[in-house]
Design an enzyme around this catalytic site. Structure first.
Site, mmCIF file in Angstrom:
data_model
loop_
_atom_site.group_PDB
_atom_site.id
_atom_site.type_symbol
_atom_site.label_atom_id
_atom_site.label_comp_id
_atom_site.label_asym_id
_atom_site.label_seq_id
_atom_site.Cartn_x
_atom_site.Cartn_y
_atom_site.Cartn_z
ATOM 1 N N LYS A 178 35.993 15.339 -31.138
ATOM 2 C CA LYS A 178 37.055 14.891 -30.233
ATOM 3 C C LYS A 178 36.437 14.712 -28.950
ATOM 4 O O LYS A 178 35.163 15.179 -28.358
ATOM 5 C CB LYS A 178 37.737 16.489 -30.062
ATOM 6 C CG LYS A 178 39.023 16.296 -29.156
ATOM 7 C CD LYS A 178 39.771 17.710 -28.617
ATOM 8 C CE LYS A 178 40.788 17.751 -28.013
ATOM 9 N NZ LYS A 178 41.549 19.146 -27.944
ATOM 10 N N HIS B 277 37.945 14.310 -25.956
ATOM 11 C CA HIS B 277 38.631 14.604 -24.480
ATOM 12 C C HIS B 277 38.822 16.264 -24.695
ATOM 13 O O HIS B 277 38.428 16.754 -25.736
ATOM 14 C CB HIS B 277 40.051 13.949 -24.663
ATOM 15 C CG HIS B 277 40.963 14.325 -25.724
ATOM 16 N ND1 HIS B 277 40.903 13.547 -26.863
ATOM 17 C CD2 HIS B 277 41.909 14.971 -25.412
ATOM 18 C CE1 HIS B 277 41.730 14.201 -27.520
ATOM 19 N NE2 HIS B 277 42.471 15.094 -26.910
#
Length: 226
Positions: free
Chosen positions: A108, A110
């Site tokens: 991921k 963010h």
């Protein structure tokens, strides 16, 4: 617990539960190694709260009975995620409170970022998964855990198929469990083994189960390891 008759009572209860839940099925199934297996174990079919909760009870009892030391639980994506979550809940119910984490298949970019979710991965880590076919998932988990600075220490699985692994399409003399234990250096505990499944089938009186016993026994004689 092993009875005087040589049976592992927990394993027998688990096999019975898996059969009744439709998770352990008999017939003809093609394995990843290309073999035709007379049985198939699909932990993804522990697919409601009651089944998953009961499964976690078996895992937790086997883990605690094994005496394996661990500081946290890790669930490899994807099947290991619900398994790890359910197991730490049951362990907490039994008085053993430990953190857990799992990985994403894709990192991921963010929020908290990275490919790890849950508690910080540290100390001695117990990996919880369903079965081992080639040890690939274990190697991937080991790499993730070591990259986080922790120690991959043990693996808990539901069923040890006790059969030869394959490398480059060729049968080898060890199973995936033996490879992880003897070559990668991790402790392994399984709720049940193929030997326990055979004991269960043998204990059923005649009929369809007797036919399944003969087929599973023949498969073990051809591909089995201890």
């Amino acid at each position: 617990m092993v009875t005087d008759g040589g049976q592992d009572a927990l394993a027998q209860d688990f096999v019975r539960f898996a059969v009744e839940a439709g998770v352990l099925r008999f017939g003809e199934f093609k394995t990843k190694a290309g073999r035709l297996s007379p049985y198939f174990f699909n932990a993804g079919l522990f697919d409601d709260g009651a089944k998953l909760g009961r499964l976690a009870q078996f895992y937790a009892r086997r883990i605690l009975d094994s005496g394996i030391e661990f500081d946290m639980v890790f669930g490899p994506a994807y099947k290991g995620i619900p398994l790890a979550a359910a197991v730490v809940i049951e362990l907490a119910r039994l008085g053993r409170v430990v953190p857990y984490a799992f990985n994403r298949k894709e990192a991921k970019d963010h929020g908290e970022g990275g490919n790890l979710v849950g508690a910080p991965v540290k100390g001695k880590v117990l990996i919880v998964d369903d079965v081992m076919s080639a040890g690939t998932a274990a190697r991937e988990s080991i790499a993730i855990i070591e990259a986080a600075g922790a120690t991959p220490h043990a693996v808990a699985i539901a069923l040890d198929r006790q059969e030869k692994a394959t490398e480059n399409g060729t049968d080898v003399d060890h199973s995936a469990v033996q490879y992880v234990r003897d070559r990668l250096g991790l402790k392994v505990c399984a709720i049940a083994r193929l030997a326990d499944l055979l004991q269960y089938l043998q204990s059923q009186s005649g009929g369809e189960m007797a036919a399944h016993y003969n087929k599973v026994l023949a498969y073990r004689e051809r591909y089995g390891v201890d």
